[in-house]
Design a protein around this motif. Sequence first.
Motif, mmCIF file in Angstrom:
data_model
loop_
_atom_site.group_PDB
_atom_site.id
_atom_site.type_symbol
_atom_site.label_atom_id
_atom_site.label_comp_id
_atom_site.label_asym_id
_atom_site.label_seq_id
_atom_site.Cartn_x
_atom_site.Cartn_y
_atom_site.Cartn_z
ATOM 1 N N TYR A 42 0.828 -1.205 0.000
ATOM 2 C CA TYR A 42 0.000 0.000 0.000
ATOM 3 C C TYR A 42 0.865 1.259 0.000
ATOM 4 O O TYR A 42 0.617 2.218 -0.746
ATOM 5 N N ASP A 43 1.935 1.255 0.804
ATOM 6 C CA ASP A 43 2.777 2.443 0.934
ATOM 7 C C ASP A 43 3.661 2.692 -0.290
ATOM 8 O O ASP A 43 4.256 3.764 -0.422
ATOM 9 N N ASP A 44 3.764 1.683 -1.207
ATOM 10 C CA ASP A 44 4.571 1.881 -2.412
ATOM 11 C C ASP A 44 4.007 2.997 -3.285
ATOM 12 O O ASP A 44 4.752 3.713 -3.957
ATOM 13 N N ALA A 45 2.688 3.143 -3.310
ATOM 14 C CA ALA A 45 2.071 4.199 -4.117
ATOM 15 C C ALA A 45 2.478 5.571 -3.597
ATOM 16 O O ALA A 45 2.855 6.464 -4.375
ATOM 17 N N ALA A 46 2.442 5.745 -2.287
ATOM 18 C CA ALA A 46 2.838 7.023 -1.704
ATOM 19 C C ALA A 46 4.320 7.285 -1.924
ATOM 20 O O ALA A 46 4.731 8.424 -2.178
ATOM 21 N N ALA A 47 5.130 6.236 -1.853
ATOM 22 C CA ALA A 47 6.569 6.396 -2.073
ATOM 23 C C ALA A 47 6.851 6.833 -3.499
ATOM 24 O O ALA A 47 7.747 7.647 -3.750
ATOM 25 N N HIS A 48 6.073 6.305 -4.450
ATOM 26 C CA HIS A 48 6.282 6.707 -5.842
ATOM 27 C C HIS A 48 5.909 8.174 -6.049
ATOM 28 O O HIS A 48 6.676 8.952 -6.609
ATOM 29 N N PHE A 49 4.728 8.542 -5.605
ATOM 30 C CA PHE A 49 4.269 9.909 -5.832
ATOM 31 C C PHE A 49 5.013 10.917 -4.955
ATOM 32 O O PHE A 49 5.150 12.081 -5.330
ATOM 33 N N GLY A 50 5.541 10.459 -3.850
ATOM 34 C CA GLY A 50 6.257 11.382 -2.981
ATOM 35 C C GLY A 50 7.733 11.501 -3.306
ATOM 36 O O GLY A 50 8.294 12.597 -3.318
ATOM 37 N N ARG A 51 8.381 10.366 -3.580
ATOM 38 C CA ARG A 51 9.836 10.365 -3.793
ATOM 39 C C ARG A 51 10.256 9.845 -5.164
ATOM 40 O O ARG A 51 11.434 9.745 -5.447
ATOM 41 N N GLY A 52 9.270 9.505 -6.004
ATOM 42 C CA GLY A 52 9.593 9.031 -7.344
ATOM 43 C C GLY A 52 10.121 7.623 -7.401
ATOM 44 O O GLY A 52 10.758 7.234 -8.386
ATOM 45 N N GLU A 53 9.884 6.826 -6.374
ATOM 46 C CA GLU A 53 10.417 5.462 -6.345
ATOM 47 C C GLU A 53 9.566 4.525 -7.202
ATOM 48 O O GLU A 53 8.343 4.605 -7.208
ATOM 49 N N GLY A 54 10.233 3.620 -7.902
ATOM 50 C CA GLY A 54 9.535 2.592 -8.657
ATOM 51 C C GLY A 54 8.808 3.138 -9.879
ATOM 52 O O GLY A 54 9.057 4.252 -10.346
ATOM 53 N N TYR A 55 7.909 2.314 -10.394
ATOM 54 C CA TYR A 55 7.149 2.654 -11.597
ATOM 55 C C TYR A 55 5.666 2.669 -11.283
ATOM 56 O O TYR A 55 5.169 1.850 -10.515
ATOM 57 N N ALA A 56 4.947 3.594 -11.935
ATOM 58 C CA ALA A 56 3.505 3.660 -11.759
ATOM 59 C C ALA A 56 2.776 3.731 -13.081
ATOM 60 O O ALA A 56 1.737 3.100 -13.272
ATOM 61 N N TYR A 57 3.321 4.536 -14.028
ATOM 62 C CA TYR A 57 2.609 4.803 -15.274
ATOM 63 C C TYR A 57 3.640 5.062 -16.359
ATOM 64 O O TYR A 57 4.627 5.780 -16.129
ATOM 65 N N THR A 58 3.462 4.480 -17.543
ATOM 66 C CA THR A 58 4.482 4.558 -18.587
ATOM 67 C C THR A 58 4.745 5.986 -19.057
ATOM 68 O O THR A 58 5.852 6.292 -19.510
#
Length: 437
Positions: A42-58
């Motif tokens: 669940y927290d991976d989404a916040a980490a992406h939008f907050g710190r740019g970690e990982g992938y979310a959208y091409t």
Amino acid sequence: MSRRGFATRQVHEHARRDDGAPIATSRATPIYLTAGFEFGEYDDAAAHFGRGEGYAYTRIGNPTVDAVEHTLAALEGGSQALLLASGQAATTVALLGLLEAGQHIVASTHIYEGTRGLLRDNLTRLGITSTFVDDIDQLDAWDAAILPTTRVLFAESISNASNRLVDIPALAALARRHGITLVIDNTFATPYLLRPLELGADVVVHSASKFLAGHGSVLGGAIVDSGRLDTDSAPRLYPHLVAPGRGGAPSIIDRVGGDARIAYAREAVAPRFGPTPSPLNAFLIGQGIETLSLRVERQSANALAVAQWLEGRPEVVSVDYIGLPSHRDHALAARDLTAGYGSVFSFTLRGDAETARRFVEALEVFTHMTHLGDVRSLVLHPASTSHAALTEAERAALGVQAGTLRVSIGIEDVADLLEDLAQALTVASDVSVAVVA
């Protein structure tokens, strides 16, 4: 998952190892042909939008695209690269990441007509003006065109269509004195023949559709940044790079330092204007890059042989190829292009537009199309196509006459190219010529 419905299983059932990882890993770059990516926790989404970690959208990031960007940055000697949907998108994103209304570009007159149109027609509507330098070998002419509002110097490493060169180290030194950014379109030279960042340029752009992909099958573009940024002049000239983020977040320059230019293009320009490359196109560009040196070496050798042959033909008035001692920029080319002189150049037939028409229609090995950097040899009549919107005087200033033809030399057997050119010259001029192989 076997107890779940067929529709569920057909989209979720994948072979896995005992540890849950995919059952196989690919030697070739995998094609992540997906719009979005699953978040693990669940927290991976916040980490992406907050710190740019990982992938979310091409549109924001994709592993296939990232792999090609990494290769391009390494080949150009840059710190980071940004892959985009076309070469025109790369130039547009690079410039919009550096300029705002009321600011100014100094550009070479000898640039791709699509880029000229962008500067003259589109960016002027946004309040960004341009001055074009005709005498690009005169550093004083560049210096005189720089205004207090100038933020970018723009040129091509090898120009279209008359093969003009700029002295990149000298131009880079001029840009540094003014604290502004030197952007070089390196499409014609490719990083195999020339690496402008190593000569002092700040940003390189490419139409990856051309030599990088190499087979005329996909569109793509790229920006490569040097990672060097004048932090003393940035607050005055590029305040958007040093301004705090929303909610008091650190500025881009505080976060990434010298990579602030390309970070701004990646985070604030490309995803919002949306010229996202397809992962499939990125894969094909990456595949093309793996044979770049082999193709460009062969194309350059073929081009030199063709240019030398054309220069000796009575039906040809002039050949604009930097590999020939007769070209005005040959000494500069000999200094900077030690691995070859490229494969795109123009030559002018003795005659008029009708002579050029007969010549093009008689060719059998050369393909008549608006493209370049292909493994196939290509031909185009600039006066009636790419440069048709210019006045006759403007075309003449660029070395484009009624009988001028642009060729992009491919990897075919050079004897076949010369034979094809010879028979087309015979048809076009009604002069009996011998085939020279």
